[in-house]
Motif scaffolding. Structure first.
Motif, PDB file in Angstrom:
ATOM      1  N   ALA A  13       0.823  -1.213   0.000  1.00 40.58           N
ATOM      2  CA  ALA A  13       0.000   0.000   0.000  1.00 40.58           C
ATOM      3  C   ALA A  13       0.857   1.262   0.000  1.00 40.58           C
ATOM      4  O   ALA A  13       0.531   2.245  -0.673  1.00 40.58           O
ATOM      5  N   GLY A  14       1.958   1.239   0.731  1.00 44.40           N
ATOM      6  CA  GLY A  14       2.770   2.445   0.871  1.00 44.40           C
ATOM      7  C   GLY A  14       3.883   2.609  -0.133  1.00 44.40           C
ATOM      8  O   GLY A  14       4.208   3.732  -0.526  1.00 44.40           O
ATOM      9  N   HIS A  15       4.488   1.506  -0.558  1.00 43.45           N
ATOM     10  CA  HIS A  15       5.681   1.605  -1.401  1.00 43.45           C
ATOM     11  C   HIS A  15       5.623   0.784  -2.673  1.00 43.45           C
ATOM     12  O   HIS A  15       6.547   0.837  -3.476  1.00 43.45           O
ATOM     13  N   GLY A  16       4.602  -0.030  -2.825  1.00 44.70           N
ATOM     14  CA  GLY A  16       4.464  -0.823  -4.042  1.00 44.70           C
ATOM     15  C   GLY A  16       4.920  -2.265  -3.873  1.00 44.70           C
ATOM     16  O   GLY A  16       5.509  -2.649  -2.867  1.00 44.70           O
ATOM     17  N   ARG A  17       4.621  -3.047  -4.895  1.00 46.53           N
ATOM     18  CA  ARG A  17       4.900  -4.481  -4.838  1.00 46.53           C
ATOM     19  C   ARG A  17       6.385  -4.808  -4.835  1.00 46.53           C
ATOM     20  O   ARG A  17       6.810  -5.762  -4.200  1.00 46.53           O
ATOM     21  N   VAL A  18       7.192  -4.047  -5.544  1.00 50.15           N
ATOM     22  CA  VAL A  18       8.632  -4.349  -5.611  1.00 50.15           C
ATOM     23  C   VAL A  18       9.248  -4.271  -4.219  1.00 50.15           C
ATOM     24  O   VAL A  18      10.021  -5.146  -3.817  1.00 50.15           O
TER      25      VAL A  18
END
Length: 80
Positions: A13-18
């Motif tokens: 949610a905050g920084h993405g899937r990577v």
């Protein structure tokens, strides 16, 4: 497992899937990058795939030490 799942959901949610895949790979190096991506991709929509959860449990939960188990002197039974 719940702590890992919460951490991964927050990372997605905050920084993405990577970023979340990096967290999973650090905590569970037994997973390949493709497996970690599959794990991360499934969590926001529900639970992680059962086969990957089984691998994670083996990695994160240590073996049970029977020496630390509680044993009773006699089996529990209701008193009459």
């Amino acid at each position: 497992m719940d702590d890992l799942h919460d951490e991964v959901r927050e990372a997605v949610a905050g920084h993405g899937r990577v970023h979340a895949v990096r967290i999973v790979r650090q905590r569970l190096p037994v997973l390949s990058p493709a497996q970690a991506l599959r794990y991360v991709s499934a969590l926001p929509h529900g639970d992680a795939p059962a086969d990957l959860v089984a691998l994670a449990v083996e990695e994160l939960v240590g073996p049970f030490d029977e020496g630390l188990a509680v044993r009773t002197v006699r089996p529990g039974a209701p008193e009459r």
